[in-house]
Design an enzyme around this catalytic site. Structure first.
Site, PDB file in Angstrom:
ATOM      1  N   CYS A  46       0.836  -1.216   0.000  1.00 50.58           N
ATOM      2  CA  CYS A  46       0.000   0.000   0.000  1.00 50.58           C
ATOM      3  C   CYS A  46       0.865   1.259   0.000  1.00 50.58           C
ATOM      4  O   CYS A  46       0.532   2.258  -0.648  1.00 50.58           O
ATOM      5  CB  CYS A  46      -0.912   0.021   1.222  1.00 50.58           C
ATOM      6  SG  CYS A  46      -2.015  -1.381   1.293  1.00 50.58           S
ATOM      7  N   THR A  47       1.945   1.219   0.733  1.00 48.79           N
ATOM      8  CA  THR A  47       2.817   2.393   0.804  1.00 48.79           C
ATOM      9  C   THR A  47       3.393   2.704  -0.582  1.00 48.79           C
ATOM     10  O   THR A  47       3.469   3.864  -0.998  1.00 48.79           O
ATOM     11  CB  THR A  47       3.938   2.147   1.838  1.00 48.79           C
ATOM     12  OG1 THR A  47       3.319   1.883   3.100  1.00 48.79           O
ATOM     13  CG2 THR A  47       4.875   3.340   1.963  1.00 48.79           C
TER      14      THR A  47
END
Ligand code: BEZ
Length: 222
Positions: A46-47
């Site tokens: 996600c980052t």
């Protein structure tokens, strides 16, 4: 709304975001919007994805597309996490809003759940769902990826071009496999050859096929 799918109107939910409270329809206004969900804050894939969205944000803006993220943590967590995202992505600012959904109410309504992934408390987490919403607030295209597969932003840009092209020509053209902007498009099967001559004065090229059926017709459009 379980089963939210192509052609459905996205619910006009009131959402809390890193840019304040908003109604989803007001945010869309008359733009195109990419609504994309993430399994959770402070997670590796996600980052990279939210960071890449920040890197690509100007390219989406050039196409009249606004971004709206969603992750199932609270606002405080989002704001802390954004610092990591920006640091990892060479300082590219996350300028788009991220919805907070700590009670996981929205992901049910938006059909964004991943049945196989659970958080440490055993709660279901969102899938990597990405809806491209048109100015009419309807879903034009959806990606449904599991938590374990990060999305390719070049592909997202490419499909934005495709759905905008189809909409511009009232769904009388479509984009073939591996199409990229500038390549010929195909003429929709709903368009007769007679109509095609009027609709595409620049001409079109039919492909000679063993069936002799005249259905694979290419033309160039702006
Ligand atoms: C991630 O974002 O890296 C991730 C989140 C949940 C499950 C697997 C991967």
């Amino acid at each position: 709304m379980p089963g939210l799918t192509l052609g459905d109107t996205v619910p006009d939910l009131e959402v809390e975001t890193t840019h304040g409270k908003m109604k989803v329809h007001e945010y869309i206004d008359d733009a195109w919007v990419i609504l994309f969900s993430h399994p959770g804050d402070f997670t590796p894939v996600c980052t990279t994805e939210l960071g890449m969205m920040a890197v690509y944000a100007d390219k989406f803006a050039e196409k009249g597309v606004k971004l709206l993220g969603l992750s199932c943590d609270d606002l405080h967590s989002h704001l802390q996490w954004i610092k990591d995202i920006e640091a990892y992505n060479n300082g590219h600012k996350v300028k788009y809003p991220i919805i907070a959904d700590p009670k996981r109410e929205l992901i049910w309504q938006l059909n964004m759940l991943d049945p196989d992934e659970k958080d440490p408390q055993g709660n279901p987490v969102p899938s990597r769902t990405l809806h491209i919403l048109g100015p009419d607030k309807k879903i034009k295209l959806s990606f449904l990826y599991p938590a374990s597969t990060g999305r390719n932003l070049d592909e997202v840009l490419r499909v934005v071009d495709s759905v905008q092209k189809a909409a511009k020509y009232k769904y009388k053209v479509a984009t073939p496999a591996n199409w990229k902007p500038g390549h010929p498009v195909v003429i929709s099967p709903s368009v007769s050859n007679e109509e095609a001559k009027h609709m595409f004065p620049q001409g079109y090229k039919s492909t000679d096929l063993p069936s002799k059926k005249d259905y694979l017709r290419f033309t160039n459009v702006d």
